[in-house]
Design a protein around this motif. Sequence first.
Motif, short mmCIF file in Angstrom:
data_model
loop_
_atom_site.label_atom_id
_atom_site.label_comp_id
_atom_site.label_asym_id
_atom_site.label_seq_id
_atom_site.Cartn_x
_atom_site.Cartn_y
_atom_site.Cartn_z
N SER B 270 0.83 -1.21 0.00
CA SER B 270 0.00 0.00 0.00
C SER B 270 0.86 1.26 0.00
O SER B 270 0.41 2.32 -0.41
N ARG B 271 2.12 1.15 0.43
CA ARG B 271 2.99 2.32 0.49
C ARG B 271 4.07 2.34 -0.57
O ARG B 271 4.53 3.40 -0.98
N ALA B 272 4.54 1.18 -0.98
CA ALA B 272 5.67 1.14 -1.90
C ALA B 272 5.71 -0.21 -2.60
O ALA B 272 5.04 -1.16 -2.18
N SER B 273 6.49 -0.26 -3.65
CA SER B 273 6.72 -1.53 -4.35
C SER B 273 8.21 -1.74 -4.52
O SER B 273 9.00 -0.80 -4.47
N ILE B 274 8.57 -3.00 -4.71
CA ILE B 274 9.95 -3.33 -5.05
C ILE B 274 9.97 -4.33 -6.20
O ILE B 274 9.02 -5.09 -6.39
N ALA B 275 11.05 -4.30 -6.96
CA ALA B 275 11.21 -5.25 -8.07
C ALA B 275 12.67 -5.63 -8.17
O ALA B 275 13.56 -4.78 -8.02
N TRP B 276 12.90 -6.90 -8.43
CA TRP B 276 14.26 -7.44 -8.52
C TRP B 276 14.36 -8.43 -9.65
O TRP B 276 13.43 -9.20 -9.88
N VAL C 257 1.62 0.25 -7.13
CA VAL C 257 2.46 1.40 -6.75
C VAL C 257 3.79 1.36 -7.50
O VAL C 257 4.47 0.34 -7.53
N GLY C 258 4.12 2.47 -8.12
CA GLY C 258 5.38 2.55 -8.85
C GLY C 258 5.23 2.33 -10.35
O GLY C 258 6.21 2.46 -11.09
#
Lengths: 374, 374, 374, 374
Positions: B270-276, C257-258
Amino acid sequence: MTDTIRWGMVGGGLNGFIGEVHRLAARLDGGFALVAGCFSSDAARNRESAGQVGVAPDRVYDDFAQMARSEAERPDGIRAVSIVTPNHLHFPAARAFLEAGIDVICDKPLTTTLEEALELESLAREQGRILAVTYNYTGNAMIRLARSLVAEGALGDLRLVQVEYLQDWLARNIEQEGQKQASWRTDPQQAGRAGCLGDIGVHAYNLAHFVTGLPARRVSADLATFVPGRRVDDNVQVTLDFGNGTRGALWASQVAVGSENALRLRLVGSRASIAWEQEHPNQLRYAEYGEAPRTLSRNGAGFPPSLQRFCRVPAGHPEGYLEAFANLYGEIRRGLLTGQGDFTDVADAVDDMAFIEACLASNDNDNRWQPLMR
Amino acid sequence: MTDTIRWGMVGGGLNGFIGEVHRLAARLDGGFALVAGCFSSDAARNRESAGQVGVAPDRVYDDFAQMARSEAERPDGIRAVSIVTPNHLHFPAARAFLEAGIDVICDKPLTTTLEEALELESLAREQGRILAVTYNYTGNAMIRLARSLVAEGALGDLRLVQVEYLQDWLARNIEQEGQKQASWRTDPQQAGRAGCLGDIGVHAYNLAHFVTGLPARRVSADLATFVPGRRVDDNVQVTLDFGNGTRGALWASQVAVGSENALRLRLVGSRASIAWEQEHPNQLRYAEYGEAPRTLSRNGAGFPPSLQRFCRVPAGHPEGYLEAFANLYGEIRRGLLTGQGDFTDVADAVDDMAFIEACLASNDNDNRWQPLMR
Amino acid sequence: MTDTIRWGMVGGGLNGFIGEVHRLAARLDGGFALVAGCFSSDAARNRESAGQVGVAPDRVYDDFAQMARSEAERPDGIRAVSIVTPNHLHFPAARAFLEAGIDVICDKPLTTTLEEALELESLAREQGRILAVTYNYTGNAMIRLARSLVAEGALGDLRLVQVEYLQDWLARNIEQEGQKQASWRTDPQQAGRAGCLGDIGVHAYNLAHFVTGLPARRVSADLATFVPGRRVDDNVQVTLDFGNGTRGALWASQVAVGSENALRLRLVGSRASIAWEQEHPNQLRYAEYGEAPRTLSRNGAGFPPSLQRFCRVPAGHPEGYLEAFANLYGEIRRGLLTGQGDFTDVADAVDDMAFIEACLASNDNDNRWQPLMR
Amino acid sequence: MTDTIRWGMVGGGLNGFIGEVHRLAARLDGGFALVAGCFSSDAARNRESAGQVGVAPDRVYDDFAQMARSEAERPDGIRAVSIVTPNHLHFPAARAFLEAGIDVICDKPLTTTLEEALELESLAREQGRILAVTYNYTGNAMIRLARSLVAEGALGDLRLVQVEYLQDWLARNIEQEGQKQASWRTDPQQAGRAGCLGDIGVHAYNLAHFVTGLPARRVSADLATFVPGRRVDDNVQVTLDFGNGTRGALWASQVAVGSENALRLRLVGSRASIAWEQEHPNQLRYAEYGEAPRTLSRNGAGFPPSLQRFCRVPAGHPEGYLEAFANLYGEIRRGLLTGQGDFTDVADAVDDMAFIEACLASNDNDNRWQPLMR
């Protein structure tokens, strides 16, 4: 395993950077046994370092001259030594070991002046010893592929050689805050007259030379020092003339905010171009004239069997900085064992020093073209 | 160096893939000494392999059961063993060593059925031994950072978990051409009922589980076999429900022409995303809601000191597949020496098997939601 | 210039988004003259909008039914109308113009139910009028290239169709803050039962259908609503079966998000794969089995002359969203003038509605496979 | 709509490139009506071109001098004219229209010599007319953002300005095959003494100047001609000194095999750096010292409202080459209507010519530093 090389180290004490990298590279290669060392001029740190890396107390030396003499006399003495000190000690240390008949692996740049480099070249030749300089990026499998593509004429006539090496860790005056790596690299007494030029500019130049097989004929160079109080250059722009119609440019910077270790090489020929970035080292962009560009990959489709020895794992399983460094150690090992190693030897390392001196001269002379001396 | 672990290996003969990777990883870690092994069911190859990796003849065994018994009796016997055979041998080999009181490091997946995995879990608990499963991608420093970001709430409520793992080496029927790696992986007798699902789908699932800390509650899965004549799935689409409002999807394929080893994880909160992306493993995309996305880098700006032990070299000096694998060996070593290792243990490996079985069940049942059993 | 089409618009008042986009696209195409309109149900805004876009006062209408009748009677009446209202008005407006014998260009999705779409399909056929639906991404030159590659068999047998469309503008409950675009799109009365599914999921599905030429046979779908208080789905995971051995998956999210507008299509065949990303729309990754992947570019090396009409400027001069939209208007214009336009017509738009309804049904039925109805 | 500018064109006949681009840009802007022209020196092509772009026969002229006089006398005469001929005609045509009191929009570079440029500057000042030069890349929204970041000090002290512009369409001698665009651009009589330098090198220089607000003080330049038989340079390397401690380099090439239109700008300051690539023009990399780098996007998170007028569609909906060009036309229109346009005017265009001449002089003088003359 019987071919394991008995190996020593000068420099590389605890908390340093490059010594540990050499040890990791050798360990990954698997063919070196670290059995002797002079890791630090601080006696306590020297002992402690030796203990941590498993060197027996009787093979730890207070100074490199003594180490060279003693190891040369031992029946189980080291076959080769790695010199990983600040630059100004490369020359005396290399000289000591070469004179003792021990092969030398030296971190780059070889020396702080061309004159010293030429002296080591003569000495190595006289002694019949290897003097390898660890331009580690030349160990990368895709750099080997790039060199192979150039050599086989895939690029056609080579027209342009663009290389850049950008870092930002010296964007501020951290040498005044006691950062050890920064302190010696920005001290002309320890690093030599060239700052960024000698630390990473020469890496970039050597890489271009390695891949193309061409030394520069002349350079036009602008050195700048951006950080107040710094005693050496921290940015260098060089225009390059390789002769025979090949030109280029080199940009090295240690104040390039936002760049970590961005070494990038681009070659343009009449038929094709290639581009490589050290931070994504498993790919090589290859573009033929009139064709859509391709992304070649380490050990991927079409990767030549002749370069297989520079790969440990399949395509898509990234190899990186240490693997390239280990490949270089592997080549040096091949050189030690068979005389067939493929690495930067003293002759090319001398050319690197000629490059540095020509850049300094051009910068002192209104940016004019300056030939490389030998 | 006194903490070096005496270590053995089952499987991993010459010309195999994963055994050599385990050896390279252990060597890079620096804390394991390979002293015993049963490398191949072929006696000659077994001896030859042992010679090449430096295992003394009296520590080479014809079968793993004998190896387990003998090593358990020796005062200098191995402390731990790595099992790097085809899947169907994981279970009997792991059982033999656990029963002998030797800690086990097993390649993934742990077994070919959930039932076997549960039995090993009980046995490991009874014996008080470690049973580590080498989901190597969990050793990557940026994956550790991702897990840390999730744990500290940087993403907010976790909403979406998308993971994919794409390869193309099985896009054609190379198992009929005798390619060894392909042959056992597509043979239900050796690999288990799950093909692509069990080989790399489970890697993807485990990675998602590791980073989020969440096992799936239920799955809806579609398995496909595209290559004619193949006896196991070579592509799998899974919809995931992690409970508590977290959903996701998993796509694994071994027929994804143009992909080498493209494991990719994306988490959305809900606040941020990450991708790797595994093929560029030193970066992590981090995007906060309402902010421009950032590219975090291994050991780069803001990298937490607590994760420093997963890095060997500075930012911009890429680490890769072997470094991640070596990190995992480092954690297992910490587990062996201090009980504090951070790696996939048998409990999570059992969950991986539950995932596989639930996918098979959903696929057999019109793609319906299927709960994970334990 | 004599072929300029007299053109009207329903919806598209000031401060809206998509109406202005249609006008920019038509202007860039250059073959449409906006001469009539019913831009807003608010009379003052309707007049003001007309003034700003240069529509004469006597061609501004209070309601679309009156506009359809009046324009049909004028000798200089509009040839075609674009409907750019919220979804629920597409049906009555399209019906009114078709009944008046005026060709219709409708924003997507065509209607809010399959039933309405089928009624419009019948009506368009009876009236012999065009009913084009502006799935604008199908106008992109590289999408046209992708479709051409599939059609000519460059990919071999099509195995996998993966499409995703990620946005984050609805990651928070902005509809409760009065954001106009969010309000109607999350109101089932105006948008239809499908939220994210109907807004962008259908874009993704249509694109896959357009490029492959294959409608889905059946779907397994999981709809989720992450934002508290929202009345429609904001994320959808769909597993796709296209029949004849082609499978796939679709992920659409408005809480990602993002992600800004990350529409991405990947196709995998037995011989080659392609990948396209809307946010970098001038490139197409093309990877043949056993070859290094290539980056094809719009109007670049090898770009086919037959697709030249979808390009305005040379390779390396990026075209974007509006150019793709303008290409679609160009195709619709060709359809109006010559009957040879190449765009999503009512038959395909009906299939899009069948996709939406099948997804809703599968989600209501434990994720089971659900056939598309027609 | 009442503010629509009556507009003429010199050059830009059928089958040309840049004339059609100007027309598309003006159309996309929406504020120009093309009503007069002298499109070609070939009378038949002139008429035909006029017909295709909708210019009435009585507003088509055989030569630009006549056009300037006639249009100046008409009560409905053009307000502004765009000159899109080969370079050598820019000067006489611009002079004719300025003398007739008509505002001039001229393609770049302004003239073929600094002397001509200075004469036009005087003339424009005397006549009180706008003389805008269409350095189209300055119209890009992210370039405007870059300029704004520099101006507000986000980068700290500006240290480095690196710009490159790479194309490969002149990698072979296509001018001898009659390719029209190549023929005049490589003919010193039509293009001026500078080839690649004058065609795209000056674009790169202008962009750097526009974004930084800094003209170069002195340059060190190496011009090369790689393609046999070519009469002008096709590659240029320039080292730049902007004074006040700002340095840089520029590389422009039209033989850079594998590059389509790769204009790239990088700025490094003491606090932050930015990087932009024309081929992916909707993004800007922004890296603050000690922070993870961010990818800013057009109209995305944090995009300033003051630059909103350079955007037509939301973030994630790519704008490209034509949109940037249209933005420039929009600014010129604002200049014409309000005197507040923000575009490259004659003063900066004169500086561009000074840059070209200084590069030629340095190249003729052993690469020495050469000051820019004014």
